[in-house]
Every structure is written in C-alpha cells, then in structure tokens.
Motif scaffolding. Structure first.
Motif, PDB file in Angstrom:
ATOM      1  N   GLY A  93       0.798  -1.223   0.000  1.00  0.00           N
ATOM      2  CA  GLY A  93       0.000   0.000   0.000  1.00  0.00           C
ATOM      3  C   GLY A  93       0.828   1.269   0.000  1.00  0.00           C
ATOM      4  N   ALA A  94       2.131   1.145  -0.227  1.00  0.00           N
ATOM      5  CA  ALA A  94       3.017   2.324  -0.180  1.00  0.00           C
ATOM      6  C   ALA A  94       2.685   3.356  -1.245  1.00  0.00           C
ATOM      7  N   GLU A  95       1.978   2.925  -2.310  1.00  0.00           N
ATOM      8  CA  GLU A  95       1.603   3.890  -3.348  1.00  0.00           C
ATOM      9  C   GLU A  95       0.681   4.978  -2.807  1.00  0.00           C
ATOM     10  N   THR A  96       0.025   4.697  -1.666  1.00  0.00           N
ATOM     11  CA  THR A  96      -0.810   5.734  -1.039  1.00  0.00           C
ATOM     12  C   THR A  96      -0.234   6.210   0.297  1.00  0.00           C
ATOM     13  N   THR A  97       0.452   5.326   1.026  1.00  0.00           N
ATOM     14  CA  THR A  97       0.973   5.710   2.348  1.00  0.00           C
ATOM     15  C   THR A  97       2.391   6.275   2.289  1.00  0.00           C
ATOM     16  N   MET A  98       3.130   5.998   1.206  1.00  0.00           N
ATOM     17  CA  MET A  98       4.548   6.379   1.069  1.00  0.00           C
ATOM     18  C   MET A  98       5.407   5.738   2.156  1.00  0.00           C
TER      19      MET A  98
END
Length: 307
Positions: free
Chosen positions: A137-142
């Motif tokens: 989910g790093a694409e939204t949470t960074m």
C-alpha cells in the motif's frame, strides 16, 4: 566547536585490532535484541550469532547506541542490558541518531543505522535477518523503509534472507534497481522471502561462492560506485516454512495491524510478533535459523575479502 564523528564513536578493542590488522569483521544489528524476540531468547540468539561469526573465521561487531555513545562491538553485559530493556529501547534509524546522542539515550540499530555506524568504523560487511522495504500500500501511504535509501548511499554489503515477506517484494526490487543497488542471490536467481526460499521474483544476479561475492563487491569499491550491495541468502531448507501457510499468516497479521491503525516503524515489530503467535512459534524458530545462516555466509565473504 564542531566535533567529527569519532568523538561520538566507541569501537571495541577486539574490533579495532581486527580492523587495524586487516582481519575479517562482520557487523551485526541490535534491533533483533530489543525488538526481535522476548528475553532471554533475544540475548541467547545475539550471543549465538556472534559465536557463528567467530566459528566462520571473523570477528563480530554488534552495533548499538548506549547512553548516547555509538558502539561498534558491545559486551555480553551490554547485550543483556538491551535484551532486558527490550521494547523500551528506541528503534533507531538515521533520523534518530543525533537526538539519541544529544539526549544520551539508548538505541537499537536498524539495518540503516547499523550500516551507517559500520561504515564509520570501516566495516564493509553486515549480516542481518531481512531488510526493510516498500510496504504494502506504499503507493498511497509512502511507507518505504530507510534501509533502501541507506543501501543506495552507504558502502556496506548487507547479507540477508531477502526482504521480509510482510512487504511488497516486487516494488522493493524496483526501488533498489532505481537506486542502482546490485541484488545478488546466493546460489539462487529467485529472491528469498525471509521465512521461505521462494517469492516468485528474480534478483539481478546469481553468485555461487563467497569468493565470487567478495570479488563483485571489491570491484564495486575499487570503482568508487556509490552505495552498498544486497546479498540474499535463502533460509536453509530444513527451517523454511510452507509458502502458502506463511502467506496466510502474514495477511491475517496485516489485517489486524490495519484495524489497530499501526503505522511507521512500529509496523514490522508488530507484524513479526503477530505472525509468531499465529504460527505458534514456528516463525520465530525460522527467524533465528536464517539469521545464523546469514552470519555464517557474511563471515565467509569477509574472510575472502581479506584474502
């Protein structure tokens, strides 16, 4: 008046002597002591890892921050101190180091910070369990581990069992490629996924011997190419967990973390503990064995580099 980093750095006598005389030295992290497992198993494991390094011909240098001092090589008493203090020790990445120095506090070093302190001392090889990476989910949470950025900057070889399988392994490899970090598989072309030997993702290169790995890293240093190198070493077959079983356990742990709103640097310790509970301790046994396996390989590579 400004000081240089040596003013804050304490290198254990045995480690300093080994470095001065060109003997092989292997750096070890301390987060596994404070955040990796319960006391006294954490201390027993840390001492066993040091024993394996010695058994394979190198000098161990467990790294930590104690009362604001940067320690490269700590004593059994200091390992026990960190083990007993456990989660009360601050999990320390690059950004935390100056704060802990100024406040004279204790810190358990992550992969990133262990690399930094190892490089300060002149140690080129570091053995750990698994690296941090790009979180799901790093694409939204960074949410991307500082370990990856450190690998792009700091000239230390990291020997691990791949990226922790709680991460997005594909994006982790993409990030390392973008940063120009060579990723080698020891006797494999497939990225190991911490508890398991397979992940479905390929590493950049396969290397079949410690001598070959030492030659690649030596060439990288001779060329003064920025950053480190990642050596991924699959967990021994007899300790590997079933891929489907561990994947289900990870998904269950990730869902629990999301419900509780656990984020940032608390994520990995929480997930590893939950996975241990779900697997009834099997994941912890695997964790210990893969760290010992990595310590042995790192020591063998260190010996080859000294030759």
């Amino acid at each position: 008046m400004m000081k240089n980093f040596n003013s804050y750095l304490d290198i254990a006598e045995e480690v300093a002597e080994a470095l001065a005389s060109g003997k092989p030295v292997v750096a070890l992290e301390s987060t596994i002591i404070s955040h990796g497992m319960p006391y006294p198993q954490n201390v027993e494991t840390a001492l066993e890892v040091e024993r394996v390094v010695r058994e394979n011909g190198a000098v161990p240098a467990t790294i930590a921050i104690i009362k604001g001092r940067l320690k490269v090589g700590i004593s059994k008493e200091e390992i026990d101190y960190l083990g007993k203090k456990g989660l009360a020790v601050i999990k320390t990445s690059r950004r935390d180091v100056p704060v802990l120095i100024a406040k004279q506090e204790d810190g358990a070093t992550t992969v990133a910070t262990t690399m930094i302190l190892a490089a300060m001392a002149g140690i080129k090889i570091f053995a750990t369990g698994g690296i941090g990476g790009v979180h799901r989910g790093a694409e939204t949470t960074m949410d991307i581990s500082a370990d990856l950025e450190e690998l792009a900057m700091t000239p230390v070889m990291v020997v691990c069992a791949g990226a922790k399988s709680i991460l997005d392994l594909g994006l982790t490899l993409e990030y390392l490629e973008t940063k120009g970090v060579p990723v080698l598989g020891y006797q494999t072309k497939e990225l190991p996924a911490f508890y398991t030997r397979e992940s479905g993702f390929e590493v950049d290169y396969r290397a079949d011997t410690p001598k070959e790995i030492a030659a690649i890293f030596t060439a990288k240093m001779d060329l003064k190419l920025k950053g480190g190198m990642l050596v991924t070493n699959p967990i021994p077959v007899e300790y590997a967990m079933d891929h489907e079983t561990i994947s289900k356990s990870i998904q269950e742990a990730v869902e629990r973390a999301e419900k509780l709103g656990i984020k940032g640097k608390e994520t990995t310790p929480y997930l590893l503990n939950e996975i241990q509970i779900i697997t009834k301790g099997e994941s912890l046994k695997s964790n210990i064995q893969l760290v010992l396996n990595n310590a042995a390989l790192a020591s063998q590579i260190a010996c080859e580099m000294c030759r």
